[in-house]
Design a protein around this motif. Structure first.
Motif, PDB file in Angstrom:
ATOM      1  N   ASP A  30      94.751   7.335 170.850  1.00 34.48           N
ATOM      2  CA  ASP A  30      95.237   8.358 169.917  1.00 34.48           C
ATOM      3  C   ASP A  30      94.145   9.318 169.480  1.00 34.48           C
ATOM      4  OD1 ASP A  30      97.678   7.101 170.044  1.00 34.48           O
ATOM      5  OD2 ASP A  30      97.553   6.206 168.054  1.00 34.48           O
ATOM      6  N   GLN A  31      92.970   8.796 169.212  1.00 35.33           N
ATOM      7  CA  GLN A  31      91.842   9.602 168.729  1.00 35.33           C
ATOM      8  C   GLN A  31      90.587   9.179 169.490  1.00 35.33           C
ATOM      9  OE1 GLN A  31      91.982  12.119 166.619  1.00 35.33           O
ATOM     10  NE2 GLN A  31      94.154  11.856 166.200  1.00 35.33           N
ATOM     11  N   SER A  32      90.571   9.456 170.775  1.00 31.06           N
ATOM     12  CA  SER A  32      89.483   8.951 171.629  1.00 31.06           C
ATOM     13  C   SER A  32      88.109   9.450 171.191  1.00 31.06           C
ATOM     14  CB  SER A  32      89.746   9.280 173.096  1.00 31.06           C
ATOM     15  OG  SER A  32      89.885  10.678 173.274  1.00 31.06           O
ATOM     16  N   ASP A  33      87.998  10.696 170.785  1.00 31.77           N
ATOM     17  CA  ASP A  33      86.685  11.206 170.355  1.00 31.77           C
ATOM     18  C   ASP A  33      86.204  10.488 169.099  1.00 31.77           C
ATOM     19  OD1 ASP A  33      86.501  12.976 172.469  1.00 31.77           O
ATOM     20  OD2 ASP A  33      87.297  14.673 171.319  1.00 31.77           O
ATOM     21  N   ASP A  34      87.092  10.324 168.115  1.00 33.37           N
ATOM     22  CA  ASP A  34      86.715   9.617 166.887  1.00 33.37           C
ATOM     23  C   ASP A  34      86.371   8.159 167.178  1.00 33.37           C
ATOM     24  OD1 ASP A  34      87.134  11.921 165.439  1.00 33.37           O
ATOM     25  OD2 ASP A  34      89.136  11.328 164.749  1.00 33.37           O
ATOM     26  N   PHE A  35      87.156   7.541 168.056  1.00 34.99           N
ATOM     27  CA  PHE A  35      86.895   6.145 168.429  1.00 34.99           C
ATOM     28  C   PHE A  35      85.532   6.021 169.099  1.00 34.99           C
ATOM     29  CE2 PHE A  35      86.983   2.731 171.568  1.00 34.99           C
ATOM     30  CZ  PHE A  35      87.296   1.641 170.754  1.00 34.99           C
ATOM     31  N   ASN A  36      85.262   6.904 170.057  1.00 34.57           N
ATOM     32  CA  ASN A  36      83.975   6.851 170.766  1.00 34.57           C
ATOM     33  C   ASN A  36      82.805   7.081 169.815  1.00 34.57           C
ATOM     34  OD1 ASN A  36      85.183   6.312 173.218  1.00 34.57           O
ATOM     35  ND2 ASN A  36      85.307   8.464 173.805  1.00 34.57           N
ATOM     36  N   GLN A  37      82.953   7.996 168.866  1.00 40.13           N
ATOM     37  CA  GLN A  37      81.892   8.237 167.886  1.00 40.13           C
ATOM     38  C   GLN A  37      81.665   7.002 167.012  1.00 40.13           C
ATOM     39  OE1 GLN A  37      79.698  10.789 167.625  1.00 40.13           O
ATOM     40  NE2 GLN A  37      80.619  11.383 169.573  1.00 40.13           N
ATOM     41  N   ALA A  38      82.761   6.325 166.620  1.00 34.89           N
ATOM     42  CA  ALA A  38      82.631   5.107 165.811  1.00 34.89           C
ATOM     43  C   ALA A  38      81.909   4.019 166.590  1.00 34.89           C
ATOM     44  CB  ALA A  38      84.004   4.621 165.357  1.00 34.89           C
ATOM     45  N   VAL A  39      82.245   3.864 167.863  1.00 42.12           N
ATOM     46  CA  VAL A  39      81.593   2.842 168.692  1.00 42.12           C
ATOM     47  C   VAL A  39      80.110   3.177 168.876  1.00 42.12           C
ATOM     48  CG1 VAL A  39      81.509   1.807 171.008  1.00 42.12           C
ATOM     49  CG2 VAL A  39      83.716   2.126 169.854  1.00 42.12           C
ATOM     50  N   LEU A  40      79.800   4.442 169.128  1.00 42.92           N
ATOM     51  CA  LEU A  40      78.385   4.836 169.262  1.00 42.92           C
ATOM     52  C   LEU A  40      77.621   4.582 167.971  1.00 42.92           C
ATOM     53  CD1 LEU A  40      78.696   8.153 171.303  1.00 42.92           C
ATOM     54  CD2 LEU A  40      77.690   5.980 172.061  1.00 42.92           C
ATOM     55  N   LYS A  41      78.236   4.876 166.831  1.00 47.94           N
ATOM     56  CA  LYS A  41      77.591   4.627 165.535  1.00 47.94           C
ATOM     57  C   LYS A  41      77.314   3.139 165.354  1.00 47.94           C
ATOM     58  CE  LYS A  41      79.465   4.584 161.176  1.00 47.94           C
ATOM     59  NZ  LYS A  41      80.341   5.107 160.121  1.00 47.94           N
ATOM     60  N   ILE A  42      78.279   2.314 165.712  1.00 53.16           N
ATOM     61  CA  ILE A  42      78.119   0.859 165.603  1.00 53.16           C
ATOM     62  C   ILE A  42      76.984   0.396 166.509  1.00 53.16           C
ATOM     63  CG2 ILE A  42      79.232  -1.354 166.109  1.00 53.16           C
ATOM     64  CD1 ILE A  42      81.915   0.193 165.376  1.00 53.16           C
TER      65      ILE A  42
END
Length: 84
Positions: free
Chosen positions: A61-73
């Motif tokens: 649904d929100q691949s860019d936001d998800f990817n940014q969250a994973v990178l932050k983690i």
């Protein structure tokens, strides 16, 4: 059904060493109860819950936001482990 899923998640979480931090990523519009993440965060203070404005399939649904969250983690884990 949803209560069962929350119970299994909590039991499985208790079986993992409390010193191991966990991160949960939820969609704010998911039909899955997001309270499990908050309960686990209370049991495991080193854990983190990330809520993204998406449905259940946050990665779709929100691949860019998800990817940014994973990178932050990943960056947090890398820097906390002093692996630079």
């Amino acid at each position: 059904h949803m209560e069962y899923i929350g119970l299994i998640l909590n039991i499985q979480t208790l079986m993992i060493s409390p010193s191991l931090p966990m991160t949960f990523i939820y969609g704010s519009r998911s039909n899955i109860d997001g309270q499990s993440g908050k309960a686990i965060q209370e049991m495991r203070p080193n854990s983190h819950t990330e809520i993204i404005g998406a449905g259940h399939y946050v990665f779709a649904d929100q691949s860019d936001d998800f990817n940014q969250a994973v990178l932050k983690i990943c960056n947090n884990v890398k820097h906390n482990g002093k692996d630079e």
